[in-house]
Design an enzyme around this catalytic site. Structure first.
Site, PDB file in Angstrom:
ATOM      1  N   GLU A  93       0.738  -1.262  -0.128  1.00 28.81           N
ATOM      2  CA  GLU A  93      -0.114   0.023   0.110  1.00 28.81           C
ATOM      3  C   GLU A  93       0.852   1.374  -0.168  1.00 28.81           C
ATOM      4  O   GLU A  93       2.000   1.236   0.526  1.00 28.81           O
ATOM      5  CB  GLU A  93      -0.718   0.078   1.447  1.00 28.81           C
ATOM      6  CG  GLU A  93      -1.735  -0.923   1.366  1.00 28.81           C
ATOM      7  CD  GLU A  93      -2.447  -0.930   2.679  1.00 28.81           C
ATOM      8  OE1 GLU A  93      -3.349  -1.983   3.154  1.00 28.81           O
ATOM      9  OE2 GLU A  93      -2.447  -0.024   3.332  1.00 28.81           O
ATOM     10  N   CYS A 114       3.062   8.342   1.377  1.00 32.03           N
ATOM     11  CA  CYS A 114       3.433   7.312   2.401  1.00 32.03           C
ATOM     12  C   CYS A 114       3.658   6.040   1.750  1.00 32.03           C
ATOM     13  O   CYS A 114       2.761   5.611   0.978  1.00 32.03           O
ATOM     14  CB  CYS A 114       2.858   7.280   3.738  1.00 32.03           C
ATOM     15  SG  CYS A 114       2.949   6.094   4.925  1.00 32.03           S
ATOM     16  N   CYS A 121       5.044  -7.430   7.788  1.00 32.10           N
ATOM     17  CA  CYS A 121       5.949  -6.943   8.760  1.00 32.10           C
ATOM     18  C   CYS A 121       6.406  -7.835   9.811  1.00 32.10           C
ATOM     19  O   CYS A 121       5.308  -8.606  10.275  1.00 32.10           O
ATOM     20  CB  CYS A 121       5.715  -5.589   9.153  1.00 32.10           C
ATOM     21  SG  CYS A 121       7.020  -4.852  10.176  1.00 32.10           S
ATOM     22  N   CYS A 125       4.201  -4.878  16.003  1.00 34.18           N
ATOM     23  CA  CYS A 125       3.620  -3.800  16.741  1.00 34.18           C
ATOM     24  C   CYS A 125       1.871  -4.262  17.171  1.00 34.18           C
ATOM     25  O   CYS A 125       1.331  -4.560  16.210  1.00 34.18           O
ATOM     26  CB  CYS A 125       3.629  -2.667  16.352  1.00 34.18           C
ATOM     27  SG  CYS A 125       5.450  -2.111  15.918  1.00 34.18           S
ATOM     28  N   CYS A 128      -1.044  -2.735  14.767  1.00 34.75           N
ATOM     29  CA  CYS A 128      -0.873  -2.588  13.419  1.00 34.75           C
ATOM     30  C   CYS A 128      -1.231  -3.498  12.775  1.00 34.75           C
ATOM     31  O   CYS A 128      -1.176  -4.652  12.958  1.00 34.75           O
ATOM     32  CB  CYS A 128       0.584  -2.303  13.280  1.00 34.75           C
ATOM     33  SG  CYS A 128       1.358  -2.123  11.371  1.00 34.75           S
ATOM     34  N   CYS A 353      -2.496   1.603   8.474  1.00 30.28           N
ATOM     35  CA  CYS A 353      -1.398   0.915   7.526  1.00 30.28           C
ATOM     36  C   CYS A 353      -1.626  -0.506   7.513  1.00 30.28           C
ATOM     37  O   CYS A 353      -1.780  -1.135   8.612  1.00 30.28           O
ATOM     38  CB  CYS A 353      -0.016   1.197   8.099  1.00 30.28           C
ATOM     39  SG  CYS A 353       1.100   0.192   7.638  1.00 30.28           S
TER      40      CYS A 353
HETATM   41  S1  SF4 Z   1       4.094  -0.441  12.966  1.00 27.53           S
HETATM   42 FE1  SF4 Z   1       3.497  -2.002  11.674  1.00 27.53          FE
HETATM   43  S2  SF4 Z   1       4.726  -1.809   9.667  1.00 27.53           S
HETATM   44 FE2  SF4 Z   1       5.685  -0.423  11.419  1.00 27.53          FE
HETATM   45  S3  SF4 Z   1       7.242  -1.709  12.421  1.00 27.53           S
HETATM   46 FE3  SF4 Z   1       5.440  -1.821  13.684  1.00 27.53          FE
HETATM   47  S4  SF4 Z   1       4.288  -3.657  12.931  1.00 27.53           S
HETATM   48 FE4  SF4 Z   1       5.864  -2.929  11.239  1.00 27.53          FE
END
Ligand code: SF4
Length: 370
Positions: A93, A114, A121, A125, A128, A353
């Site tokens: 994205e 962005c 990932c 986190c 996210c 995101c």
């Molecule tokens: S916020 Fe999301 S994309 Fe960014 S490092 Fe953490 S898990 Fe990965």
């Protein structure tokens, strides 16, 4: 996916050497670069001022791809979200955000894009969507910078035609989409160098910001890099207790180490950094959390960007009420910190995101299973 290297991952010196081997005059490389970056070519046949034989020679040696727009979602305030399909079918994205609120009803002419750096990932986190299905692969340099070129092409196609050079849209880039850029450092830096270079995207280094969840060695490497890219930290917690809870990276790189790396960056670059802080109800938005955040920001001479959380399907976190967000921002300002509250644009378009990709992948899987 083609086994050939993509031409946008080749640097100009390599291309010049190759063209010399092919007995091509030097100006042909400049023409090629112009097609690749200023005119965002997506097929060899578009390069009408290159001889056919040279185009055929290039097609044997390199692939030429741009991300394909699978979905484009737009909000009323002209924020746009792009879901790209890459050559191997992976989805990533980008989000296009007007840099200035439109004045007097006019459309803003400065936009920030962005961009993503990985498919999925690994950093996990807790709030996210990008990490929900784990990490799939790193993006290559041409797939990272290709997001910028593909948006410019999308924009030009809607006005003066795909190759128009007059309708430049993107003035700023933030590397804050899917993925942890410091975990794909070499490819990210190759992409940003090309976007910054006069022969490439021509976007000033000061208009390009890398954001990390707190990967300390990457921050130090960026500090030592001669290019003047900006740094943002996705902080989201001002104490180890909170960061440990919502960002696993903190267990490896706790706040004291992160702050030391940030100080090193500020000393080397003489530039202010930004602390990104997503406000999550019941987690980090309590006014008591403003004091340690203000202390850290003062220590690092950093400004703070507050972003109320966008709900992610399947995750338990909530957005705080707007007055609570405003009170948090005021508490930071009272603590002597420059703080902006981004009452986020694109709230209605899966703006968090990774959300659009996740939803689309699940829809595709459902269709395939029928
Ligand atoms: S916020 Fe999301 S994309 Fe960014 S490092 Fe953490 S898990 Fe990965």
């Amino acid at each position: 996916m083609s086994a050939l290297p993509d031409i946008r991952s080749a640097d100009p010196e390599t291309l010049r050497a190759r063209f010399r081997d092919w007995s091509q005059p030097a100006y042909r490389v400049d023409q090629l670069l112009h097609w690749l970056y200023a005119r965002r070519a997506a097929a060899w046949d578009e390069m009408s001022n290159l001889p056919r034989a040279l185009r055929e020679q290039l097609a044997v040696a390199y692939s030429l791809t741009l991300p394909q727009a699978l979905r484009v979602q737009g909000a009323g305030d002209t924020t746009r979200k792009f879901l790209w399909r890459l050559a191997d079918g992976s989805l990533v994205e980008s989000v296009l955000i007007p840099a200035n609120p439109a004045l007097y009803g006019d459309r803003s002419d400065r936009h920030t894009l962005c961009i993503s750096t990985q498919v999925g990932c690994a950093y996990g986190c807790q709030f996210c969507a990008s990490g929900l299905d784990g990490w799939k692969r790193n993006l290559q340099a041409h797939e990272i910078l290709g997001q910028v070129l593909a948006v410019e092409r999308w924009n030009a196609e809607r006005s003066e035609g795909a190759h128009s050079e007059t309708s430049r849209l993107i003035s700023n880039i933030v590397v804050m989409g899917m993925g942890e850029p410091m975990a794909n450092y070499a490819q990210v830096m190759d992409a940003l160098r090309a976007l910054n270079a006069p022969w490439g995207g021509g976007i000033g280094a000061r208009k390009i910001t890398l954001s990390t969840s707190g990967v300390v060695p990457g921050i130090r490497k960026l500090a030592d890099d001669p290019l003047q890219f900006r740094l943002a930290i996705s902080l989201h917690g001002a104490t180890d207790e909170i960061r440990d809870r919502i960002m696993p990276v903190n267990r490896k790189h706790p706040i004291a180490d992160l702050a030391a790396a940030c100080r090193y960056y500020v000393e080397r670059k003489g530039k202010m950094i930004t602390l990104e802080y997503i406000l999550i109800a019941g987690v980090n938005a309590d006014p008591a959390q403003a004091a340690p955040l203000a202390a850290l920001a003062r220590d690092l001479h950093a400004k703070v960007n507050l972003i109320p959380y966008n709900r992610v399907e399947g995750l338990p976190w909530e957005r705080p009420a707007e007055p609570d967000c405003r009170a948090f921002a005021e508490a930071l300002r009272a603590g002597g910190v420059t703080a902006t509250l981004r009452l986020e644009k694109g709230h209605d378009i899966d703006a968090a995101c990774g959300q659009l990709r996740l939803r689309t992948e699940r829809e595709i899987a459902q269709v395939a299973a029928v």
